[in-house]
Design a protein around this motif. Structure first.
Motif, PDB file in Angstrom:
ATOM      1  N   ALA A 100      -5.095  -3.530   5.139  1.00  0.00           N
ATOM      2  CA  ALA A 100      -3.674  -3.306   4.889  1.00  0.00           C
ATOM      3  C   ALA A 100      -3.216  -2.018   5.562  1.00  0.00           C
ATOM      4  N   PHE A 101      -1.977  -2.016   6.018  1.00  0.00           N
ATOM      5  CA  PHE A 101      -1.415  -0.814   6.638  1.00  0.00           C
ATOM      6  C   PHE A 101      -1.241   0.303   5.621  1.00  0.00           C
ATOM      7  N   ASP A 102      -0.991  -0.063   4.368  1.00  0.00           N
ATOM      8  CA  ASP A 102      -0.791   0.927   3.308  1.00  0.00           C
ATOM      9  C   ASP A 102      -2.146   1.390   2.796  1.00  0.00           C
ATOM     10  N   PRO A 103      -2.504   2.666   3.017  1.00  0.00           N
ATOM     11  CA  PRO A 103      -3.825   3.138   2.578  1.00  0.00           C
ATOM     12  C   PRO A 103      -3.979   3.174   1.059  1.00  0.00           C
ATOM     13  N   GLU A 104      -2.864   3.023   0.332  1.00  0.00           N
ATOM     14  CA  GLU A 104      -2.924   3.007  -1.132  1.00  0.00           C
ATOM     15  C   GLU A 104      -3.404   1.664  -1.667  1.00  0.00           C
ATOM     16  N   VAL A 105      -3.451   0.651  -0.823  1.00  0.00           N
ATOM     17  CA  VAL A 105      -3.893  -0.680  -1.246  1.00  0.00           C
ATOM     18  C   VAL A 105      -5.406  -0.762  -1.097  1.00  0.00           C
TER      19      VAL A 105
END
Length: 98
Positions: free
Chosen positions: A48-53
């Motif tokens: 995922a592009f979002d590192p929080e995922v």
């Protein structure tokens, strides 16, 4: 309760000298996920592009966890422990308070 992926990411924040490689089954498919300094990325699936995922979704089955010395170099990895079970890893998580 925190997810397995979140707890493993927190472990690598507290132990930045380690890299984890998680061998897992995600939706019945094998996956390998590296976790380092609080971030995870899949070696098999798109990340995922979002590192929080977290890359390790709920319901994923942990097959084994390898602990490696950082920095991780795929050509010459330095293993601290190989083939840990989730139960064995939970002991280490408890030691660092996650």
């Amino acid at each position: 309760m925190n997810s397995i992926g979140y707890r493993l990411e927190q472990y690598t924040i507290k132990r930045p000298q380690e890299v984890l490689i998680v061998h897992a089954e995600v939706e019945g498919e094998p996956d390998e996920i590296t976790i380092f300094k609080g971030f995870s990325s899949s070696l098999v699936r798109p990340t995922a592009f979002d590192p929080e995922v977290p890359m390790l979704p709920e319901g994923a089955k942990i097959v084994a966890i390898d602990r490696l010395k950082s920095p991780y170099t795929p050509q010459s990895p330095v293993y601290l422990a190989q083939g840990l079970t989730w139960e064995q890893m939970q002991v280490l998580l408890s030691q660092v308070g996650v």
